[in-house]
Design an enzyme around this catalytic site. Structure first.
Site: not given
Ligand code: IVH
Length: 674
Positions: A114, A116, A118, A221, A310, A404, A407, A422, A428
């Site tokens: 199957e 695996k 996560d 699942y 893995k 920023c 601007c 900003c 901007c």
């Protein structure tokens, strides 16, 4: 009580309790005694326990006045929840196979492989086929009861197809696409992003308020049947049995005759797993026969009959050439590391996200550093580690900007968050173009032939200032339009075919339904789901514009923050002007409930519904009539086609129906008619 009465009673109790909660928590008013209130809660809890198929995360039994459950109850696991021993090498895998065969004293052993997943391990109990409880792994012996959160998982049935007692185990997770959507919403709200799907799923399942959990759209699942069942002799049969009960078992498992076939399965999924919408970090290899599993048994930590192979998570080392700052459409500033290009997972990576000021601080990343990058749940990879030992120059800590980059406006931060933004919302440049890019994006107006570069080109040429200008573009305006290709300084110009495509896709976008337009406006905190809910409940832009705070929070899932944002947006005359212009260009600004129409069988028929019915409530009958194109009226008139009569209907109605020669039908006759 029959099922429809139970459902009705639960509905009524929830409504009443919600009402009293609202009075109590928001207006500090009490109009019933504590005793009566508790009685209602107890009745609701009892009904929900007896009928778990009606459980709901938004029930006040789950979250009284917003939050109730302080801690989770813990329960012992019937069978300890172990972990799997891991391997990364082929040799370990061959050794595992040898060990298994030796212990069983056989030549060849059949495996069930199957993926695996996560996510977060769950143990779920069903009694008489009805959901009873869901526990976390906890310390392996005892787990937390997170049932209220687990019942928000739409793919997990609350009722199985057979009334059996059962314990099953599986993995709850957030899909990759959903994770991106959640982060899009976070970005929209200038909030700190979630780091990866796994942590988001596990954090969500431990939350106290399950209505927030529901918004995270967790999936699950199943991969283990814990209870013994006659006739089930191997893992493959267990999975098929779980599937037949209605549980969500992915189709990706495979029976392998021997370890060579296992290796083929591993190789097949190594790249293919990238195409799946669930994060996987390896393969689980299980001895198929349950009898053999018993013989092999477990160590204190893990079963001897299974192993996890893995995949190495791909990581590459490269150099940070520069750290730049991007301004998003809501003004959020994202630091990005520009990298010495490197190949990772099949593509060339030139940039990696550094998320926010906290992350820069945590990594202590500086220009010229050697860094490790990895692909996470997001499209753009992230820097996972800095090789401090390879640092040659001491340039001092990298400083986050104060103003920023686009601007020069002084940046602001949101309280308790590491996000800088900003505040120059209107002028901007990246915010202006970002709003237009959001409007044309797939989930909004889907103007596919217009890209971010062309949008910037159109802005530079003064052809558009906001989204409403898109609908006034003419062929002669845009032919030969000059624009830059991202990151390269090459100038391109629009040719005939592209111009035609762009204008056609702009024209086609006028067909988008109201919720797309509403989402496209880019109102802060109004994501796609909220836009849909708003459109459906308020029906038109005029209703939305004239709505007040109270009207907004009446809408499902709209709370204080969104309501305030809506009011702010619609109080701005510039926004109203844009909407006016879009309206005159022919965009759809009202809700059409086309999905609900199932047939036109009752077209031109007007019904009056009166009395009590055996199987349906009056509201349900009204819905059926409207779904089939009929109309419902409150009072009888010469235009009424049918009087749908239940029990206890008043005699006056009967007499009037007779006078007007209206057909009187009962519930059964109504469905026959349909
Ligand atoms: S079987 C003894 N099958 O991996 C444990 N586990 O490290 C037997 N997992 O806690 C578990 N996908 O959360 C099994 N197809 C799968 C799995 C799976 C993910 C997780 C599970 C378990 C952990 C073990």
């Amino acid at each position: 009580m029959d099922m429809s009465s139970v459902k009705k009673r639960i509905h009524q109790l929830r409504k009443e309790i919600d009402y009293h909660n609202k009075l109590y928590y928001e207006e500090s008013r009490n109009i019933i005694s504590d005793f009566d209130y508790d009685k209602k809660i107890q009745e609701l809890i009892k009904l929900e326990e007896l009928h778990p198929e009606f459980k709901s995360a938004s029930s006040p039994s789950v979250k009284v006045g917003g939050k109730i459950t302080k801690d989770f109850n813990t329960f012992d696991h019937n069978v300890p929840m172990l972990s799997l021993s891991n391997t990364y090498s082929n040799q370990d895998l061959l050794d595992f196979d040898k060990r298994v065969k030796k212990n069983l004293n056989i030549e060849e052993v059949e495996y069930l492989c199957e993926l695996k997943y996560d996510g977060v391990a769950l143990s779920i109990y069903y009694e008489n086929g009805l959901f009873k409880r869901a526990l976390t792994r906890g310390d392996g012996e005892k787990g937390d009861d997170i049932s209220n959160n687990v019942i928000t998982i739409k793919t997990l049935p609350l009722k199985l197809s057979e009334s059996v007692d059962l314990e099953v185990r599986g993995e709850a997770f957030i899909s990759k696409s959903n994770f991106m959507m959640l982060n899009d919403e976070k970005r929209l709200n200038n909030e700190e992003l979630f780091s990866n799907p796994r942590n988001t799923a596990s954090g969500s399942l431990k939350m106290q308020d399950s209505s927030i959990v529901a918004e995270r759209r967790i999936n699950c699942y199943l991969y283990s049947l814990v209870s013994d069942k006659e006739n089930i002799t191997n893992q493959e049969e267990s999975l098929n049995y779980l599937k037949n009960l209605g549980l969500n078992v992915p189709k990706t498992f495979k029976k392998c005759k021997n370890i060579t076939e296992v290796k083929e399965y591993i190789d097949y999924w190594e790249n293919k797993r990238d195409d799946l919408d669930v994060e996987t970090d390896g393969i689980v290899i299980k001895v198929n026969k349950l009898e053999y599993q018993k013989v092999l048994g477990n160590t204190a930590k893990s079963p001897r009959w299974a192993i996890a192979f893995k995949y190495k998570s791909e990581s590459k080392k490269t150099k940070v050439l520069d750290i730049r700052f991007q301004v998003g459409r809501t003004g959020a500033i994202t630091p990005v590391a520009l990298l010495d290009p490197v190949e990772l997972g099949g593509s060339i990576v030139k940039r990696a996200s550094l998320h926010n000021s906290n992350e820069i601080e945590r990594l202590d990343v500086r220009i010229n550093d050697s860094v490790h990058i990895e692909k996470g749940g997001e499209i753009i990879p992230k820097v996972t580690k800095v090789e401090i030992s390879e640092r040659v120059l001491d340039t001092g800590k990298f400083k986050f900007i104060n103003s920023c980059p686009a601007c020069d406006t002084e940046l602001k931060t949101i309280e308790d968050q590491a996000v800088h933004y900003c505040p120059n919302y209107k002028k901007c440049p990246p915010q202006v173009s970002g709003r237009i890019e959001h409007f044309i994006s797939k989930n909004a107006m889907n103007i596919e032939f217009l890209g971010p570069e062309t949008v910037k080109g159109l802005i530079n040429e003064g052809l558009i200032r906001d989204v409403s200008d898109l609908y006034n573009l003419k062929y002669d305006d845009i032919i030969d339009l000059k624009f830059n290709i991202d990151e390269e300084d090459k100038i391109r110009s629009l040719k005939n075919k592209s111009c035609e495509n762009i204008l056609r896709s702009i024209e086609k976008s006028k067909e988008n339904e109201f919720s797309n337009v509403l989402f496209g406006l880019g109102i802060r905190y109004v994501g796609k789901t909220t836009a849909k809910k708003l459109a459906k409940s308020m029906k038109s832009i005029d209703a939305i514009i004239s709505a007040d705070y109270n009207k907004f929070i009446e809408v499902d899932e709209i709370g204080d923050k969104i309501a305030q944002s809506l009011i702010k947006y619609f109080n701005d005359s510039e926004n109203l002007l844009i909407i006016e212009k879009l309206k005159s260009s022919g965009l759809i600004f009202s809700y059409e409930d086309t999905n609900q129409i199932k047939s036109s069988n009752l077209k031109n028929k007007i019904f009056v519904i009166s009395g009590k019915f055996e199987n349906y409530s009056r509201e349900e009958l009204q819905k059926v009539i409207e779904e089939n194109s009929g109309k419902v009226s409150k009072s009888l008139s010469s235009k009424t086609s049918f009087l749908l009569a239940g029990e206890n209907m008043g005699p006056k109605k009967k007499i009037k129906a007779k006078e007007l020669k209206i057909n009187v039908i009962n519930e059964k006759e109504f469905f026959d008619l349909l």
